[in-house]
Structure formats: structure tokens, C-alpha cells
Design a protein around this motif. Structure first.
Motif, PDB file in Angstrom:
ATOM      1  N   HIS A 185      34.403  37.418  29.552  1.00  0.00           N
ATOM      2  CA  HIS A 185      34.678  36.847  28.228  1.00  0.00           C
ATOM      3  C   HIS A 185      33.386  36.718  27.415  1.00  0.00           C
ATOM      4  O   HIS A 185      33.370  37.016  26.202  1.00  0.00           O
ATOM      5  CB  HIS A 185      35.333  35.479  28.386  1.00  0.00           C
ATOM      6  CG  HIS A 185      36.804  35.534  28.521  1.00  0.00           C
ATOM      7  ND1 HIS A 185      37.652  35.791  27.459  1.00  0.00           N
ATOM      8  CD2 HIS A 185      37.610  35.384  29.614  1.00  0.00           C
ATOM      9  CE1 HIS A 185      38.902  35.778  27.875  1.00  0.00           C
ATOM     10  NE2 HIS A 185      38.904  35.531  29.183  1.00  0.00           N
ATOM     11  N   THR A 244      36.682  33.055  38.949  1.00  0.00           N
ATOM     12  CA  THR A 244      36.455  32.295  37.710  1.00  0.00           C
ATOM     13  C   THR A 244      35.137  32.687  37.059  1.00  0.00           C
ATOM     14  O   THR A 244      35.040  32.820  35.827  1.00  0.00           O
ATOM     15  CB  THR A 244      36.480  30.787  38.023  1.00  0.00           C
ATOM     16  OG1 THR A 244      37.728  30.446  38.625  1.00  0.00           O
ATOM     17  CG2 THR A 244      36.280  29.973  36.767  1.00  0.00           C
ATOM     18  N   ASN A 263      44.171  37.049  35.059  1.00  0.00           N
ATOM     19  CA  ASN A 263      42.856  37.175  34.435  1.00  0.00           C
ATOM     20  C   ASN A 263      42.752  38.473  33.637  1.00  0.00           C
ATOM     21  O   ASN A 263      42.121  38.508  32.564  1.00  0.00           O
ATOM     22  CB  ASN A 263      41.752  37.133  35.491  1.00  0.00           C
ATOM     23  CG  ASN A 263      41.547  35.741  36.063  1.00  0.00           C
ATOM     24  OD1 ASN A 263      41.899  34.736  35.425  1.00  0.00           O
ATOM     25  ND2 ASN A 263      40.996  35.660  37.269  1.00  0.00           N
ATOM     26  N   HIS A 281      42.641  39.424  28.778  1.00  0.00           N
ATOM     27  CA  HIS A 281      41.733  40.297  28.015  1.00  0.00           C
ATOM     28  C   HIS A 281      42.557  41.390  27.347  1.00  0.00           C
ATOM     29  O   HIS A 281      43.061  42.299  27.984  1.00  0.00           O
ATOM     30  CB  HIS A 281      40.680  40.929  28.928  1.00  0.00           C
ATOM     31  CG  HIS A 281      39.862  39.930  29.677  1.00  0.00           C
ATOM     32  ND1 HIS A 281      38.847  39.222  29.080  1.00  0.00           N
ATOM     33  CD2 HIS A 281      39.934  39.498  30.955  1.00  0.00           C
ATOM     34  CE1 HIS A 281      38.306  38.400  29.980  1.00  0.00           C
ATOM     35  NE2 HIS A 281      38.951  38.554  31.115  1.00  0.00           N
ATOM     36  N   ASN A 299      35.501  36.180  35.462  1.00  0.00           N
ATOM     37  CA  ASN A 299      36.304  36.089  34.229  1.00  0.00           C
ATOM     38  C   ASN A 299      35.478  35.492  33.086  1.00  0.00           C
ATOM     39  O   ASN A 299      35.553  35.942  31.927  1.00  0.00           O
ATOM     40  CB  ASN A 299      37.536  35.249  34.497  1.00  0.00           C
ATOM     41  CG  ASN A 299      38.522  35.291  33.352  1.00  0.00           C
ATOM     42  OD1 ASN A 299      38.721  36.343  32.735  1.00  0.00           O
ATOM     43  ND2 ASN A 299      39.146  34.157  33.055  1.00  0.00           N
ATOM     44  N   LEU A 304      37.411  43.233  38.203  1.00  0.00           N
ATOM     45  CA  LEU A 304      38.261  42.309  38.942  1.00  0.00           C
ATOM     46  C   LEU A 304      38.791  42.922  40.245  1.00  0.00           C
ATOM     47  O   LEU A 304      39.062  42.190  41.211  1.00  0.00           O
ATOM     48  CB  LEU A 304      39.430  41.866  38.070  1.00  0.00           C
ATOM     49  CG  LEU A 304      39.058  41.056  36.820  1.00  0.00           C
ATOM     50  CD1 LEU A 304      40.309  40.778  35.978  1.00  0.00           C
ATOM     51  CD2 LEU A 304      38.385  39.751  37.214  1.00  0.00           C
TER      52      LEU A 304
END
Length: 322
Positions: free
Chosen positions: A186, A179, A235, A239, A182, A205
Motif C-alpha cells: 500500500h 500484514t 489482501n 488492491h 500488505n 503475496l
């Protein structure tokens, strides 16, 4: 006057000759030279007084306690030396040590000292070992409290995996780290005027895949690893795609990333389908098959992703270990 008569009577009786006894001759006849058959002298037995008559008498006498016998030598007075020589050894007195035992004890004395020294060293070592174990437990608790479980060296991770709740702890920290990554991606994308390549997201990731594989090897870890792999692919899907990022480079990076996820998922599926998996409750394989097929159809229509866990779905549909 009566007492005078008694006194005179007593004096007169003393002057009379002896009375006749059955075992004695008359004294008057002896005085008058009269031949009278004399009886034998008075004895306390009816046996003759010949030779060894005393021995015969002794043989018929009942023996009494402490009788020494006729020929027994009388014992003299007991001296203090005899009392000490016949006195039993009490518990308070130590016997004279045996020379052989004394020599043996002297020979093994150095070895006994060495054994005692080794015992003391063993106690010190056990105390130090307990201190080290306490320090290690404190270090593990500090790592788990700060969410660093997924980033520890393999040697420390191997020791932490022995705990019964290691799978739940590692799953929680991997989910939290996913989390955070991610969110950072962002925020980085929002701060730039141009989009970040999909390869950047995929490479960032993909750092969690080895930790997820470690989670799948722990007891009760495969179901948790299954959900983390699906979430990790989601995740990446968040994107790109909405702003025309579906160029060939992005599509290739996304396909490569999902190929890595499929390899990791295949091992997890095999572990869950194994006879000794002992999942409680039992894994509803058909439900997860429908779930993956539905997600794959959505990604094909939206992002152009052609394959979504193809090998893992094949094993799950067959429902057997490959």
C-alpha cells in the motif's frame, strides 16, 4: 584342773591299740599268733582285683568332659605354631591369589583400560551434545522473537516444527508477515503516480503460500492455515478495482492467484475432513460453506471474479475426503 584331766585322757588314748575295724584283723590276735580269718584288702569297689579288673572299673565309670580314654595318647603343651596353624582366616586377611585368576586379570587389563577410556569419551560427548541442544534452543527462541520463523531454511524449520506450540507460533508470524507485506504494498502504491499491476501484488503475496502449506501439515495447523488462505486472498482484493484496474491483465493475474489459493485450500480442507483430524471443537463445515459462497458472490459483483475456491467448496459440500 579340768584341762589336766583332758590332757591325760588324750595321752592315754594314743597309747591304746588300734580299734577294731570291720575290714582289718585285730592286731592283738596277730601279735598272739591266733588264727583269725583275714578280710581282703580295702578297696573302693566290690569287683575283684583280678586281671583287667581296672578295665572293668573304667567301663562302669561315668565319662567326664575332656576324658582322653584309657589308650589315648596324652597331648603335650600347645606351641605357638599350632595356634597359628589352627587360627581361622579372618576378613582382614587376603587369601593367596590363584595363579589362573591372576593370569586372567592380567590378560583382560588392557580391555578394561579401553572400556574406561570409552566411558570418559562418552561423558564428554554427552556434555558437548547438551551444549549444542542448548544453543539450538536459544537460536530458535531468537528466531521466534524476531518473527523470522517463516523465512528460516527447511532444515531449521524441520527442527522447530517438533515443538508442541509450533503451529501457533508459525501462524502468528505468518499473519504478522502478511500484514507487513500488505502495508508495504500500500505504501509503495501511494508513492507512485500510476497503479502497480495486479501481478506485482499477487507475486509478492504468493511467497507466503509454501509457508502456509507447511503450517497445514503441523498438529492443529489446518484450521489456522484455512483462515490464513482466506485472509491472503482478501489482501489481494484490497488492491485494485476501485480505480479502473480491472483490465484483462489484472483479471488474469487475479484468477491465476486464486487458482493457487484453491490448490492450497483443497489440501487444507481434506486434512480437516480426515477422520483423524481431532479438531476441538469440531469443524462446522456448513458455516464456512456459506461464508465462502457469500464472499464469492461479492467478488463477482465488484471485481468480476468468476470463481472463488470452486474445488474446495465442492469437497466441503460433499463433506467427505477426496
Amino acid at each position: 584342773m579340768s584341762w589336766l584331766r583332758r590332757l591325760s585322757r588324750d595321752r592315754a588314748s594314743k597309747a591304746d591299740p588300734d580299734l577294731h575295724m570291720p575290714s582289718r584283723p585285730f592286731t592283738t590276735a596277730a601279735a598272739n599268733n591266733v588264727d583269725v580269718q583275714q578280710s581282703p584288702p580295702f578297696k573302693d569297689t566290690q569287683y575283684s582285683s583280678g586281671f583287667n579288673s581296672h578295665d572293668k572299673l573304667q567301663s562302669y565309670r561315668p565319662s567326664t568332659a575332656g576324658d582322653q580314654g584309657y589308650n589315648a595318647t596324652p597331648r603335650g603343651p600347645i606351641s605357638s605354631g599350632d595356634v597359628l596353624s589352627h587360627r581361622p582366616i579372618t576378613a582382614g586377611m587376603e587369601p593367596t591369589p590363584d595363579p589362573l585368576t591372576k593370569a586372567f586379570n592380567e590378560a583382560i587389563r588392557p580391555y578394561l583400560d579401553q572400556i574406561e577410556e570409552l566411558k570418559n569419551k562418552l561423558e564428554d560427548t554427552n556434555y558437548q551434545l547438551q551444549q549444542l541442544e542448548d544453543e539450538r534452543a536459544d537460536m530458535h527462541a531468537w528466531i521466534d522473537k524476531r518473527g523470522l520463523r517463516a523465512d528460516v531454511p527447511p532444515s531449521i524449520a524441520q527442527a522447530m516444527n517438533t515443538d508442541q506450540t509450533s503451529a501457533q507460533t508459525l501462524n502468528y508470524q505468518l499473519d504478522r508477515k502478511m500484514t507487513v507485506l500488505n502495508h508495504d504494498l500500500h505504501r509503495l502504491q501511494d508513492s507512485l503516480s500510476s497503479h502497480l499491476p495486479t501481478a506485482t501484488f499477487a507475486t509478492t503475496l504468493a511467497q507466503l503460500i509454501p509457508s502456509i502449506e507447511t503450517l497445514a501439515e503441523l498438529p492443529n495447523g489446518p484450521p489456522l492455515a484455512f483462515e490464513l488462505i482466506i485472509k491472503l486472498g482478501g489482501n489481494l482484493n484490497s488492491h485494485g478495482g476501485d480505480e479502473g484496474w480491472n483490465n484483462e491483465a489484472d483479471a488474469s493475474s487475479r484468477a491465476e492467484f486464486y487458482a493457487q489459493l484453491d490448490d492450497a485450500m483443497l489440501d487444507v480442507v481434506r486434512a480437516r475432513l480426515a477422520p483423524n483430524s481431532r479438531e476441538d471443537p469440531l469443524w462446522q463445515v456448513s458455516r464456512d460453506v456459506k461464508r465462502l459462497e457469500k464472499t464469492g458472490a461479492f467478488l463477482r459483483s465488484k471485481l468480476g471474479l468468476q470463481s472463488y475456491f470452486p474445488r474446495s467448496l465442492e469437497v466441503m459440500k460433499r463433506g467427505e475426503e477426496v
